[in-house]
Design a protein around this motif. Structure first.
Motif, PDB file in Angstrom:
ATOM      1  N   LEU A  99      35.096  45.366  37.407  1.00 42.28           N
ATOM      2  CA  LEU A  99      35.883  44.151  37.563  1.00 42.28           C
ATOM      3  C   LEU A  99      35.010  42.934  37.273  1.00 42.28           C
ATOM      4  O   LEU A  99      33.790  42.991  37.462  1.00 42.28           O
ATOM      5  N   PRO A 100      35.598  41.833  36.831  1.00 41.53           N
ATOM      6  CA  PRO A 100      34.798  40.617  36.625  1.00 41.53           C
ATOM      7  C   PRO A 100      34.101  40.216  37.926  1.00 41.53           C
ATOM      8  O   PRO A 100      34.678  40.295  39.010  1.00 41.53           O
ATOM      9  N   GLU A 153      35.977  30.523  38.209  1.00 42.20           N
ATOM     10  CA  GLU A 153      36.045  31.048  36.841  1.00 42.20           C
ATOM     11  C   GLU A 153      36.789  32.376  36.791  1.00 42.20           C
ATOM     12  O   GLU A 153      37.607  32.617  35.885  1.00 42.20           O
ATOM     13  N   ILE A 154      36.510  33.254  37.768  1.00 39.98           N
ATOM     14  CA  ILE A 154      37.154  34.569  37.810  1.00 39.98           C
ATOM     15  C   ILE A 154      38.632  34.430  38.143  1.00 39.98           C
ATOM     16  O   ILE A 154      39.489  35.104  37.579  1.00 39.98           O
ATOM     17  N   GLY A 155      38.917  33.545  39.092  1.00 40.50           N
ATOM     18  CA  GLY A 155      40.281  33.375  39.588  1.00 40.50           C
ATOM     19  C   GLY A 155      40.484  34.120  40.893  1.00 40.50           C
ATOM     20  O   GLY A 155      40.028  35.257  41.051  1.00 40.50           O
ATOM     21  N   TYR A 156      41.164  33.487  41.817  1.00 35.18           N
ATOM     22  CA  TYR A 156      41.407  34.082  43.136  1.00 35.18           C
ATOM     23  C   TYR A 156      42.581  35.062  43.070  1.00 35.18           C
ATOM     24  O   TYR A 156      43.446  34.917  42.208  1.00 35.18           O
ATOM     25  N   PRO A 157      42.573  36.067  43.988  1.00 35.21           N
ATOM     26  CA  PRO A 157      41.615  36.315  45.063  1.00 35.21           C
ATOM     27  C   PRO A 157      40.344  36.975  44.547  1.00 35.21           C
ATOM     28  O   PRO A 157      40.353  37.661  43.518  1.00 35.21           O
ATOM     29  N   VAL A 158      39.256  36.758  45.306  1.00 28.90           N
ATOM     30  CA  VAL A 158      37.985  37.429  45.043  1.00 28.90           C
ATOM     31  C   VAL A 158      37.542  38.093  46.346  1.00 28.90           C
ATOM     32  O   VAL A 158      38.081  37.806  47.420  1.00 28.90           O
ATOM     33  N   ILE A 159      36.558  38.974  46.243  1.00 31.09           N
ATOM     34  CA  ILE A 159      35.987  39.588  47.434  1.00 31.09           C
ATOM     35  C   ILE A 159      34.488  39.315  47.451  1.00 31.09           C
ATOM     36  O   ILE A 159      33.811  39.462  46.433  1.00 31.09           O
TER      37      ILE A 159
END
Length: 452
Positions: free
Chosen positions: A131-132, A150-156
């Motif tokens: 994943l990015p 940059e990745i975009g939400y959601p993130v962990i």
């Protein structure tokens, strides 16, 4: 050659390792805390050594005490089980330096793969899909927040040294990021003594699927198929099954091939698990490598007929696997349910106490891995796992029915004691699980009303 194995663990996994050692004609040494002096593995082992008081950091996590116990009892190998010191590269290195065979991967390999950022970099170079996210650990909240944007939400947000479902936080907006970063960093520092963090894209409707690999020191490596471990509470698994249902054979084959490629690239030796997320479109992404035996390893044993502890010991002794990928032929369906001393109605709060009743299931194709019995006092100091109930059947519907019956037979009671057994039956009855349409969010959906 291995002749005597010190089991550096407790509970059901210590009993599990002792059984295979006995079958192989290997003598065993059980180490135990003062709380566990009357435990099942102490009664089963050929010899035992008390290595400290109840708290794990003063006993099961005390490397000098474990090593001294191995020395005075004349063990030539140390099996760490899972948890405690099983993924501690310093422990593996000390074992090697002191002349003991560590039943697990080499210390240097464990260190590289235990560092989640390092593991991601290795797998990127090996061509595994990820994943990015950040290739390396991030040294500031500002850099991490910029990457999250940059990745975009959601993130962990994850701890580089994390494991066991701890040291991670899902973040759904830029406003929540600074607090989640600070809290996760503090947790990582407190639990793992390593505050480094990294981030990656978070998938809401994903399945957690893992591939079991076995590799020897002679360059051979095979995979033993897939396990679905999507049913989790707080990122910790409750139900596992093999094969992963509703996952195309071509996808499983590809996941197995990339897991083997990753293991060879890392120089892996022993039994290990490659964990993946699978999105609703069937695309899969590497998450991490577990450099040890998994709690859920019995489902793989049930469908393949391969004793993973035996293979760990054989490989650690320098023996070649002696078989190739074409020899692995999984059959049927196996399901495992973890019966924990927890109260699902109280957000799975620990519920230890004295067992006045402990009746466990039996019957055709039913296996129970446990250390519990009537009169056993569940200590509040350790993991809440009491028993693993595992069933096998020719197909998934029969396996679910057999597991429901096994859980109905399970009666574990005592003052203050609660278990997950009845809750697990509700999970098995859920339409999404029956249709194999479940994902990592199902347990949260089931428990949300109770928690609220």
């Amino acid at each position: 050659m291995i002749s005597k194995v010190l089991i550096a663990n407790r509970g059901e996994i210590a009993v599990r390792v002792a059984r295979t050692c006995r079958e192989m004609g290997l003598r065993t040494v059980a180490v135990h805390s003062s709380v566990d002096r009357d435990s099942a593995v102490v009664r089963m082992a050929d010899e035992s050594v008390q290595i400290g008081p109840g708290p794990a950091k003063e006993s099961y996590l005390d490397i000098p005490s474990v090593i001294e116990a191995a020395r005075i009892r004349g063990a030539d190998a140390i099996h760490p089980g899972y948890g405690f010191l099983s993924e501690n590269p310093d422990f593996a290195e000390v074992c090697e330096a002191e002349g003991f065979t560590f039943v697990g991967p080499p210390a240097a390999v464990m260190a590289r793969l235990g560092d989640k950022a390092s593991a991601r970099a290795i797998m990127v170079d090996a061509g595994l899909p990820l994943l990015p996210g950040s290739r390396d650990a991030l040294d500031s909240a500002e850099k991490a927040a910029a990457l999250a944007d940059e990745i975009g939400y959601p993130v962990i947000v994850k701890a580089v040294a994390g494991g066991g479902g701890r040291g991670m936080a899902v973040v759904r907006s830029a406003a929540d990021f600074p607090r989640a970063w600070a809290k996760t960093k503090a947790t990582a520092q407190a639990v793992f003594r390593d505050g480094r963090l990294y981030i990656e894209k978070y998938l809401d409707s994903a399945r957690h699927v893992e591939i079991q690999v076995l590799a020897d020191a002679h360059g051979a490596c095979v995979h033993l198929g897939a396990r679905d471990c999507s049913l989790q509470r707080r990122h910790q698994k409750l139900v596992e099954e093999s094969p992963a249902p509703r996952l195309p054979e071509d996808t499983v084959r590809e996941m197995g091939e990339v897991a083997v490629r990753g293991a060879l690239a890392a120089g892996y030796v022993g039994a290990g698990t490659f964990e993946f997320l699978v999105d609703p479109d069937g695309r899969f992404y590497f998450m991490e490598v577990n450099c040890r035996l998994q709690v859920e390893h019995p489902v793989t044993e049930m469908v393949t007929g391969i004793d993973l502890v035996r293979e760990q010991l054989r490989v650690a002794a320098g023996e070649p696997l002696g078989y190739g990928q074409h020899d692995i032929a999984p059959r049927g369906v196996a399901i495992e349910c973890r019966v924990n001393a927890e109260d699902p109605a109280r957000d799975f709060a620990p519920a230890p106490g004295l067992l006045t009743e402990c009746a466990l299931p039996a019957g055709p194709f039913v296996r129970v891995d446990t250390h519990a019995a009537p009169g056993y006092r569940i200590p509040p100091l350790y993991d809440s796992l009491l028993a693993k109930v595992i069933v096998w059947a020719p197909d998934r519907d029969q396996a679910i029915a057999r597991m429901r019956g096994a859980l109905a037979e399970t009666r574990i009671n005592g003052p203050g004691v609660a278990t997950t057994a009845s809750f697990l039956r509700d999970v098995l009855d859920h339409p999404r699980f029956r249709a194999a349409e479940h994902d990592t969010g199902l347990i949260g959906d089931l428990t949300a009303p109770a928690v609220a």
